[in-house]
Design an enzyme around this catalytic site. Structure first.
Site, PDB file in Angstrom:
ATOM      1  N   GLU A 136     -47.821  19.601 -14.873  1.00 40.38           N
ATOM      2  CA  GLU A 136     -48.255  20.098 -16.687  1.00 40.38           C
ATOM      3  C   GLU A 136     -49.091  21.075 -16.090  1.00 40.38           C
ATOM      4  O   GLU A 136     -48.790  22.039 -16.952  1.00 40.38           O
ATOM      5  CB  GLU A 136     -48.926  18.955 -16.889  1.00 40.38           C
ATOM      6  CG  GLU A 136     -48.728  19.262 -18.656  1.00 40.38           C
ATOM      7  CD  GLU A 136     -49.599  18.472 -19.442  1.00 40.38           C
ATOM      8  OE1 GLU A 136     -50.077  17.593 -19.344  1.00 40.38           O
ATOM      9  OE2 GLU A 136     -49.331  19.031 -20.840  1.00 40.38           O
ATOM     10  N   ASP A 143     -48.299  14.535 -14.082  1.00 49.39           N
ATOM     11  CA  ASP A 143     -48.836  14.305 -15.235  1.00 49.39           C
ATOM     12  C   ASP A 143     -50.677  14.139 -14.519  1.00 49.39           C
ATOM     13  O   ASP A 143     -50.961  13.068 -14.484  1.00 49.39           O
ATOM     14  CB  ASP A 143     -48.778  13.967 -17.145  1.00 49.39           C
ATOM     15  CG  ASP A 143     -48.979  14.370 -17.750  1.00 49.39           C
ATOM     16  OD1 ASP A 143     -50.902  15.252 -17.643  1.00 49.39           O
ATOM     17  OD2 ASP A 143     -48.755  14.376 -18.974  1.00 49.39           O
ATOM     18  N   ILE A 187     -53.058  14.311 -16.483  1.00 49.71           N
ATOM     19  CA  ILE A 187     -54.215  13.670 -17.364  1.00 49.71           C
ATOM     20  C   ILE A 187     -52.989  13.634 -18.172  1.00 49.71           C
ATOM     21  O   ILE A 187     -53.005  14.627 -19.446  1.00 49.71           O
ATOM     22  CB  ILE A 187     -55.697  13.496 -18.078  1.00 49.71           C
ATOM     23  CG1 ILE A 187     -56.632  14.117 -16.705  1.00 49.71           C
ATOM     24  CG2 ILE A 187     -55.556  13.135 -19.377  1.00 49.71           C
ATOM     25  CD1 ILE A 187     -57.698  14.975 -17.441  1.00 49.71           C
ATOM     26  N   ASP A 188     -52.365  12.383 -18.781  1.00 46.48           N
ATOM     27  CA  ASP A 188     -51.776  11.539 -20.079  1.00 46.48           C
ATOM     28  C   ASP A 188     -52.059  11.523 -20.979  1.00 46.48           C
ATOM     29  O   ASP A 188     -52.918  10.455 -20.636  1.00 46.48           O
ATOM     30  CB  ASP A 188     -50.244  11.162 -19.103  1.00 46.48           C
ATOM     31  CG  ASP A 188     -49.525  11.613 -20.934  1.00 46.48           C
ATOM     32  OD1 ASP A 188     -49.819  12.127 -21.767  1.00 46.48           O
ATOM     33  OD2 ASP A 188     -48.419  10.648 -20.810  1.00 46.48           O
ATOM     34  N   THR A 232     -54.808  13.489 -22.585  1.00 49.84           N
ATOM     35  CA  THR A 232     -55.800  14.206 -23.217  1.00 49.84           C
ATOM     36  C   THR A 232     -56.536  14.527 -24.425  1.00 49.84           C
ATOM     37  O   THR A 232     -57.891  14.426 -24.221  1.00 49.84           O
ATOM     38  CB  THR A 232     -55.046  16.222 -23.127  1.00 49.84           C
ATOM     39  OG1 THR A 232     -54.494  15.868 -21.604  1.00 49.84           O
ATOM     40  CG2 THR A 232     -56.618  16.902 -22.401  1.00 49.84           C
ATOM     41  N   ASP A 292     -44.352  14.207 -18.423  1.00 45.46           N
ATOM     42  CA  ASP A 292     -44.714  12.352 -20.367  1.00 45.46           C
ATOM     43  C   ASP A 292     -43.721  11.842 -19.083  1.00 45.46           C
ATOM     44  O   ASP A 292     -44.496  10.661 -19.541  1.00 45.46           O
ATOM     45  CB  ASP A 292     -44.615  12.869 -21.153  1.00 45.46           C
ATOM     46  CG  ASP A 292     -45.254  14.414 -21.864  1.00 45.46           C
ATOM     47  OD1 ASP A 292     -46.192  14.106 -21.782  1.00 45.46           O
ATOM     48  OD2 ASP A 292     -44.552  14.925 -22.093  1.00 45.46           O
TER      49      ASP A 292
HETATM   50  C1  LIP Z   1     -49.363  14.200 -24.873  1.00 42.54           C
HETATM   51  C2  LIP Z   1     -48.708  12.587 -25.274  1.00 42.54           C
HETATM   52  C3  LIP Z   1     -48.640  11.566 -26.054  1.00 42.54           C
HETATM   53  C4  LIP Z   1     -47.697  12.796 -26.519  1.00 42.54           C
HETATM   54  C5  LIP Z   1     -48.115  14.063 -26.614  1.00 42.54           C
HETATM   55  C6  LIP Z   1     -48.460  14.592 -25.445  1.00 42.54           C
HETATM   56  P1  LIP Z   1     -50.381  15.341 -22.940  1.00 42.54           P
HETATM   57  O1  LIP Z   1     -48.894  13.992 -23.627  1.00 42.54           O
HETATM   58  O2  LIP Z   1     -48.365  11.597 -24.298  1.00 42.54           O
HETATM   59  O3  LIP Z   1     -48.465  10.826 -26.601  1.00 42.54           O
HETATM   60  O4  LIP Z   1     -47.527  12.225 -27.950  1.00 42.54           O
HETATM   61  O5  LIP Z   1     -46.492  15.143 -27.757  1.00 42.54           O
HETATM   62  O6  LIP Z   1     -47.135  15.063 -25.253  1.00 42.54           O
HETATM   63  O7  LIP Z   1     -50.861  17.001 -23.878  1.00 42.54           O
HETATM   64  O8  LIP Z   1     -51.468  13.857 -23.196  1.00 42.54           O
HETATM   65  O9  LIP Z   1     -50.312  15.246 -21.627  1.00 42.54           O
END
Ligand code: LIP
Length: 274
Positions: free
Chosen positions: A74, A95, A97-98, A100, A222
């Site tokens: 990412e 990813d 940290i999904d 964030t 994601d």
């Molecule tokens: C986020 C997600 C979140 C989604 C956002 C974004 P990030 O990823 O997992 O649930 O709704 O659109 O993609 O920015 O925390 O890696």
């Protein structure tokens, strides 16, 4: 690389090792406080020093284990991820940290998501909650698991009784469109959940903790691992009209709910808007 197509279990073993190390780094860095916060697409789309450090570490570990593979990450991985995949045709999709925003606020709900793709098909994936250690895995054709238990998705057949997870993008105009879709959908379902981590949402659907999930605007990192885990638990994972899961829309639902949910989302133009 010798050009041999690697087995899914071999790739999953590497993925799990890398995800565990990455999750521990993220957790440890959060315990020391959040640093290096900057924004990406909008003022609410944050990236932290931990996102970058975890990705750098995970990529280095993957490179050491399998030097010829491509990595799409990412934070840094765009160009590299489209590069050569060596003789074995492997690309890792990461990813670091999904979730964030949850990380930023100290909510115990953020994950490392790592998938292995061979010749364009995701064959193995792991999602690990960095705080709780909850870990979901799948190998294509081999089922999805959490803590040694095979995952079975919801068997709900009535959309009116379905608990549905979803999420929102970072662009205000997109959020407004998504909120409009949700306002029209919610009378037709049991309720909605918004946890803030797309990869974990897919895993919660895989284990039946929610009945279904949908979201517009997801990037491959994601949903690559969580999408395989959801599929292997028995869910249908697709976009609108068989377009495949992608940035326009990802829907994950049990077979009996997929059609009705899909048709509401189609009618409400869930894949449309900004
Ligand atoms: C986020 C997600 C979140 C989604 C956002 C974004 P990030 O990823 O997992 O649930 O709704 O659109 O993609 O920015 O925390 O890696």
């Amino acid at each position: 690389m010798d050009g041999t197509r690697p087995a899914g279990d071999e790739l999953l073993k590497i993925a799990v090792e890398v995800a565990r190390q990455a999750a521990e780094t993220a957790r440890r860095m959060r315990a020391d406080g959040v640093s290096g916060v900057t924004t990406k697409s909008t003022a609410t789309d944050v990236v932290t020093a931990a996102d970058r450090a975890v990705e750098r570490e995970a990529v280095a570990t993957l490179r050491a284990a399998r030097p010829g593979d491509a990595v799409l990450g990412e934070e840094y991985g765009g160009a590299d991820g489209t590069g050569p995949t060596g003789g074995a045709g492997v690309r890792w999709i990461l990813d670091p940290i999904d979730g964030t925003v949850n990380y930023l606020y100290g909510l115990p709900h953020y994950a490392v998501s790592l998938a292995a793709e061979v010749d364009g098909e995701v064959v193995a994936g792991v999602v690990r909650n960095a705080v709780t250690g909850d870990e979901w895995t799948a190998i294509r054709g081999g089922g999805a698991y959490r803590a040694g238990q095979r995952l079975r998705s919801s068997t709900e057949t009535d959309l009116g009784k379905a608990l549905v997870a979803t999420g929102f993008g970072y662009d205000p105009a997109r959020r407004a469109h998504q909120a409009g879709v949700l306002a029209e959908l919610i009378p037709h379902i049991r309720d909605i959940r918004r946890f803030g981590v797309a990869s974990i949402d897919l895993c919660l659907a895989a284990e039946g903790s929610v009945d279904a999930y949908y979201e517009k605007g997801l990037n491959l990192w994601d949903h690559a691992a969580g999408g395989l885990i959801a599929t292997e638990s028995g869910l249908l994972v697709d976009g609108l009209a068989g377009a495949g899961p992608g940035p326009d829309l990802v829907i994950a639902a049990p077979p009996a709910l997929f059609g009705p949910l899909h048709d509401h989302l189609d009618r409400l133009d869930a894949a449309g808007g900004p």
